[in-house]
Design a protein around this motif. Structure first.
Motif, PDB file in Angstrom:
ATOM      1  N   GLN A 218     -31.384  60.973 -67.842  1.00  0.00           N
ATOM      2  CA  GLN A 218     -31.020  60.144 -68.988  1.00  0.00           C
ATOM      3  C   GLN A 218     -30.098  60.957 -69.888  1.00  0.00           C
ATOM      4  O   GLN A 218     -30.309  62.147 -70.094  1.00  0.00           O
ATOM      5  N   GLU A 220     -27.707  60.276 -73.559  1.00  0.00           N
ATOM      6  CA  GLU A 220     -27.347  59.352 -74.648  1.00  0.00           C
ATOM      7  C   GLU A 220     -28.094  58.025 -74.483  1.00  0.00           C
ATOM      8  O   GLU A 220     -27.525  56.948 -74.624  1.00  0.00           O
ATOM      9  N   ASN A 221     -29.385  58.143 -74.160  1.00  0.00           N
ATOM     10  CA  ASN A 221     -30.303  57.003 -74.059  1.00  0.00           C
ATOM     11  C   ASN A 221     -29.952  56.029 -72.942  1.00  0.00           C
ATOM     12  O   ASN A 221     -30.316  54.850 -73.006  1.00  0.00           O
ATOM     13  N   ARG A 222     -29.259  56.483 -71.917  1.00  0.00           N
ATOM     14  CA  ARG A 222     -28.938  55.598 -70.805  1.00  0.00           C
ATOM     15  C   ARG A 222     -29.120  56.330 -69.479  1.00  0.00           C
ATOM     16  O   ARG A 222     -29.042  57.568 -69.403  1.00  0.00           O
ATOM     17  N   PRO A 250     -38.247  54.565 -69.113  1.00  0.00           N
ATOM     18  CA  PRO A 250     -37.655  54.445 -70.447  1.00  0.00           C
ATOM     19  C   PRO A 250     -36.475  53.482 -70.531  1.00  0.00           C
ATOM     20  O   PRO A 250     -35.951  53.235 -71.623  1.00  0.00           O
TER      21      PRO A 250
END
Length: 300
Positions: A218, A220-222, A250
Motif C-alpha cells: 500500500q 498513499e492509501n492505495r 484495508p
C-alpha cells in the motif's frame, strides 16, 4: 465537420520503454508528463469529445477539460496529449486528482498537447512528426496555464539531467521523420523514466500452497501491487508474523485477480523499501523489486 471525417486511431501511438536516449539530428525530445493519456476531438464549433488511451469516452470523467476546450475556435482537429495535475513543483499522478472514479471536480488540471492527428478534416497520421508538431504549434501559438503545447528540445541528455534534478518523471524521444503509428509496433518513439524508489507499507502476505509468496503493498492509501524476492529466513519470520497479527483488507475494493488470491491481511503494517521501473497508468508498480525492510532514507 462530421465525425466520419475525423477518424480516431484504434489505439494512440505509444512510446517504447528504453534505458537509452537515442542521439542524432533525426531525434527530438519532449518532457514526459505524468498524467492521463487523452485524445481530444474538436468539431470546430465548440463540440469536444475526450477519449482514453483505449479510446473510451472520458467527457464525464473530465468535465473541466471539456469546458477548457469548448471555447476554442481553431477548426476541427484531433489532439493527442495528457491530462495532468501539477502540484506546484512537478506533474503528479495522484489517483485522487486523475483517477476515473470519485475524483473531485476542480480547476487544477492541465491539458498538455504533444501531437495532432487531424487538422480541419485532413488526416495527418502519414505526415512526419516534425510536420505534425509544427502544425500543432502554429494552431496553438500561445501558452495558457492550463492549455499548451509541450516544447520540443534538441538535446536529450541535457533535458534528462534537468528532469532528474527536479525529480520529474522522464522524457520521450521522437524521430522527427516518423509517421503516427498506432500502438508500439515501431522504433520511432522511446520513453526513459526515472526509477521509482519508494517506501511502501506491507498490509498483507500473499500465499501460494500455504507458503509465503509475496508482500501486498500500500502506498498513499492505495493498492500498488505485490513484490516477491523473499529469502527463506524472511518467509519463516513473515509466516509467524501473520499468524500473530491477523487483520482485515484495508482496500475498499479488489481486482478480480486479487479476490482469487490467498492473502493473509495484517492488523499491524510495516514498511519496506521497493524499487520499480515505473507506476503503470492503473497505478501499479511495474517490475517491483524488494530492497529491504524499514523506512531507510525515505522516498528517493
Amino acid at each position: 465537420m462530421s465525425k466520419a471525417s475525423l477518424p480516431l486511431p484504434k489505439v494512440p501511438m505509444a512510446p517504447v520503454t528504453s534505458p537509452d536516449i537515442p542521439t542524432g539530428p533525426e531525434w527530438a525530445y519532449q518532457i514526459k508528463w505524468d498524467g492521463v493519456r487523452t485524445l481530444a476531438r474538436l468539431d470546430g464549433s465548440g463540440g469536444v469529445e475526450l477519449f482514453s488511451k483505449r479510446v473510451e469516452p472520458r467527457n464525464a470523467t473530465f468535465p473541466e477539460i471539456v469546458e477548457l476546450l469548448s471555447p476554442l475556435r481553431v477548426g476541427s482537429c484531433i489532439l493527442d496529449g495528457e491530462i495532468v495535475y501539477f502540484d506546484g513543483t512537478r506533474p503528479n499522478f495522484q489517483r485522487s486528482k486523475l483517477g476515473v472514479q470519485k475524483r473531485p471536480k476542480g480547476n487544477d488540471l492541465l491539458f498538455v498537447m504533444f501531437d495532432m492527428l487531424n487538422d480541419n478534416g485532413e488526416d495527418l497520421r502519414s505526415f512526419t512528426f516534425r510536420d505534425r508538431y509544427e502544425r500543432l504549434a502554429a494552431k496553438f501559438p500561445n501558452k495558457s496555464p492550463q492549455l499548451f503545447v509541450t516544447d520540443l528540445f534538441d538535446d536529450g541528455q541535457s533535458l534528462w539531467e534537468w528532469l532528474i534534478e527536479r525529480e520529474w518523471e522522464g522524457l520521450i524521444s521522437k524521430r522527427l521523420d516518423s509517421p503516427y503509428t498506432e500502438g508500439k509496433g515501431h522504433t520511432d518513439w522511446f520513453k526513459k523514466r526515472k526509477e521509482v524508489r519508494i517506501v511502501a507499507d506491507v498490509v498483507g502476505i500473499k500465499l501460494k500452497d500455504g507458503r509465503v509468496s509475496s508482500l501486498v503493498l500500500q502506498y498513499e492509501n492505495r493498492y500498488i501491487g505485490h513484490v516477491s524476492g523473499l529469502d527463506n529466513a524472511s518467509k519463516k519470520m513473515l509466516l509467524q508474523f501473520m499468524q500473530e497479527h491477523p487483520g482485515d483488507c484495508p482496500f475498499p475494493s479488489l481486482s478480480a485477480g486479487m479476490k482469487k488470491s490467498d492473502v493473509a491481511w495484517l492488523a499491524v503494517h510495516f514498511p519496506c523499501r521497493v524499487t520499480a521501473l515505473e507506476f503503470t497508468d492503473s497505478g501499479l508498480l511495474r517490475q517491483p523489486k524488494l530492497l529491504g525492510f524499514g523506512a531507510g532514507d525515505g522516498d528517493g
